[in-house]
Design a protein around this motif. Structure first.
Motif, PDB file in Angstrom:
ATOM      1  N   ARG A  17      12.490   2.468   6.390  1.00 39.64           N
ATOM      2  CA  ARG A  17      12.984   1.149   7.488  1.00 39.64           C
ATOM      3  C   ARG A  17      13.991   2.070   8.911  1.00 39.64           C
ATOM      4  N   TRP A  18      14.151   3.166   7.997  1.00 39.08           N
ATOM      5  CA  TRP A  18      14.848   4.546   9.281  1.00 39.08           C
ATOM      6  C   TRP A  18      13.493   4.631  10.454  1.00 39.08           C
ATOM      7  N   LEU A  19      12.115   4.914  10.034  1.00 35.73           N
ATOM      8  CA  LEU A  19      11.137   5.552  10.771  1.00 35.73           C
ATOM      9  C   LEU A  19      11.385   4.481  12.279  1.00 35.73           C
ATOM     10  N   ALA A  20      11.486   3.554  12.103  1.00 38.70           N
ATOM     11  CA  ALA A  20      11.155   3.084  13.294  1.00 38.70           C
ATOM     12  C   ALA A  20      12.291   3.499  14.480  1.00 38.70           C
ATOM     13  N   PRO A  21      13.650   2.950  14.143  1.00 39.66           N
ATOM     14  CA  PRO A  21      14.565   3.569  15.592  1.00 39.66           C
ATOM     15  C   PRO A  21      14.284   5.195  15.339  1.00 39.66           C
ATOM     16  N   LEU A  22      13.519   5.789  14.988  1.00 36.03           N
ATOM     17  CA  LEU A  22      14.104   7.728  15.032  1.00 36.03           C
ATOM     18  C   LEU A  22      12.736   7.764  16.016  1.00 36.03           C
ATOM     19  N   LEU A  23      11.673   7.059  15.429  1.00 37.66           N
ATOM     20  CA  LEU A  23      10.730   6.870  16.557  1.00 37.66           C
ATOM     21  C   LEU A  23      11.508   6.133  17.746  1.00 37.66           C
ATOM     22  N   LEU A  24      11.843   4.881  17.756  1.00 41.60           N
ATOM     23  CA  LEU A  24      12.210   4.266  19.352  1.00 41.60           C
ATOM     24  C   LEU A  24      13.354   5.375  19.934  1.00 41.60           C
ATOM     25  N   TYR A  25      13.984   6.324  19.458  1.00 38.95           N
ATOM     26  CA  TYR A  25      15.003   7.583  19.605  1.00 38.95           C
ATOM     27  C   TYR A  25      13.957   8.504  20.274  1.00 38.95           C
ATOM     28  N   ALA A  26      12.862   9.052  19.707  1.00 40.25           N
ATOM     29  CA  ALA A  26      12.009   9.837  19.717  1.00 40.25           C
ATOM     30  C   ALA A  26      10.415   9.578  21.927  1.00 40.25           C
ATOM     31  N   ALA A  27      10.979   8.293  21.610  1.00 36.21           N
ATOM     32  CA  ALA A  27       9.869   7.460  23.051  1.00 36.21           C
ATOM     33  C   ALA A  27      10.841   8.004  23.569  1.00 36.21           C
ATOM     34  N   PHE A  28      11.892   7.941  23.664  1.00 35.56           N
ATOM     35  CA  PHE A  28      12.466   7.335  25.029  1.00 35.56           C
ATOM     36  C   PHE A  28      13.752   9.068  25.454  1.00 35.56           C
ATOM     37  N   ILE A  29      13.430  10.019  24.459  1.00 30.48           N
ATOM     38  CA  ILE A  29      13.584  11.180  24.944  1.00 30.48           C
ATOM     39  C   ILE A  29      12.586  11.712  25.363  1.00 30.48           C
ATOM     40  N   GLY A  30      11.537  11.700  25.159  1.00 32.93           N
ATOM     41  CA  GLY A  30       9.889  12.010  25.152  1.00 32.93           C
ATOM     42  C   GLY A  30       9.897  11.675  26.765  1.00 32.93           C
ATOM     43  N   VAL A  31       9.897  10.242  26.935  1.00 29.81           N
ATOM     44  CA  VAL A  31       9.987   9.420  28.209  1.00 29.81           C
ATOM     45  C   VAL A  31      10.664  10.235  29.015  1.00 29.81           C
ATOM     46  N   GLY A  32      11.831   9.724  28.859  1.00 26.66           N
ATOM     47  CA  GLY A  32      12.673   9.573  29.954  1.00 26.66           C
ATOM     48  C   GLY A  32      13.865  11.099  30.181  1.00 26.66           C
ATOM     49  N   ILE A  33      13.007  12.265  29.455  1.00 26.52           N
ATOM     50  CA  ILE A  33      13.892  13.818  29.403  1.00 26.52           C
ATOM     51  C   ILE A  33      12.687  15.100  29.518  1.00 26.52           C
ATOM     52  N   GLN A  34      12.720  15.311  30.925  1.00 22.28           N
ATOM     53  CA  GLN A  34      11.690  16.522  31.026  1.00 22.28           C
ATOM     54  C   GLN A  34      12.192  18.567  31.098  1.00 22.28           C
ATOM     55  N   ALA A  35      11.624  18.757  30.525  1.00 20.23           N
ATOM     56  CA  ALA A  35      11.931  20.513  30.292  1.00 20.23           C
ATOM     57  C   ALA A  35      12.078  21.025  32.385  1.00 20.23           C
ATOM     58  N   GLY A  36      13.110  21.224  32.182  1.00 19.52           N
ATOM     59  CA  GLY A  36      13.874  22.124  33.286  1.00 19.52           C
ATOM     60  C   GLY A  36      14.514  20.942  34.370  1.00 19.52           C
ATOM     61  N   GLU A  37      15.167  19.475  34.384  1.00 19.23           N
ATOM     62  CA  GLU A  37      15.970  18.935  34.351  1.00 19.23           C
ATOM     63  C   GLU A  37      17.636  19.740  34.609  1.00 19.23           C
ATOM     64  N   PRO A  38      18.264  18.649  35.449  1.00 23.72           N
ATOM     65  CA  PRO A  38      20.235  19.314  35.265  1.00 23.72           C
ATOM     66  C   PRO A  38      20.477  18.716  33.942  1.00 23.72           C
TER      67      PRO A  38
END
Length: 216
Positions: A17-38
């Motif tokens: 059951r830990w997989l769903a929140p982990l994937l949610l967090y990974a999606a947040f980070i993957g979509v919201g953060i890009q390399a090279g931003e402040p």
């Protein structure tokens, strides 16, 4: 307590059951953060995204046992200790995941004007503040305060949103410190926010454990 923590951790890992929140967090980070931003702004987003994940994780650990198994564990170790072990288990793994995320974001972000140590310290403290605040939300949105799944989920979502925007929230103060630091290129570690989140989580855990001993 060590045996209880191992028991709760084993239940969590086996249930997946830990997989769903982990994937949610990974999606947040993957979509919201890009390399090279402040880096400080990215770390603020990384910490904020951890709050609902931590709240969800705590709720999972508090509800993963069947009633019969929960009764056996409570009889053997005490209701308060069993409840505390579930709370701690649900809090620790988001902190670990958040730590890894902070280190990765620090490595790929634009650190102009900010040292690696200063950025990582500010990011780790902000992540801890958000994880502890989320743990408090998860504890209040689960048993013994809310038993019905529908009301529990609604309270979890609403509580997470309020914790991110409400004045006086340790999580908001931690994020504000990073956002302000991104504008001024100064990394001020959010020590006060982290301390406030720790006090909030401890008080909520004590309240939840006492209520569990009396109501269940």
């Amino acid at each position: 307590m060590t045996a209880l923590l191992r028991y709760q951790s084993g239940l969590l890992l086996r249930s997946q059951r830990w997989l769903a929140p982990l994937l949610l967090y990974a999606a947040f980070i993957g979509v919201g953060i890009q390399a090279g931003e402040p880096v400080l702004g990215a770390l603020g987003f990384t910490a904020a995204a951890l709050l609902p994940v931590s709240a969800w994780s705590v709720r999972i650990c508090l509800t993963q046992e069947p009633p019969a198994a929960r009764g056996v564990v409570a009889a053997a170790a005490g209701r308060s200790r069993a409840h505390l072990a579930a709370l701690l288990t649900g809090t620790v793994w988001p902190v670990l995941v958040g730590t890894v995320a902070v280190l990765v974001v620090t490595a790929i972000g634009d650190r102009r004007g900010v040292t690696v140590l200063a950025a990582a310290t500010a990011g780790l403290l902000a992540a801890l503040a958000c994880a502890l605040t989320g743990a408090a939300v998860g504890a209040l949105a689960s048993r013994p305060f809310l038993q019905a799944p529908g009301w529990s989920l609604a309270a979890l979502v609403l509580g997470s949103l309020l914790a991110l925007v409400a004045t006086g929230s340790p999580a908001k103060h931690a994020m504000t410190a990073l956002v302000t630091g991104a504008r001024t290129a100064t990394a001020e570690p959010p020590w006060l926010a982290c301390g406030g989140a720790l006090l909030l989580a401890a008080a909520t855990a004590a309240l939840a454990c006492r209520a569990t001993a009396r109501l269940e």
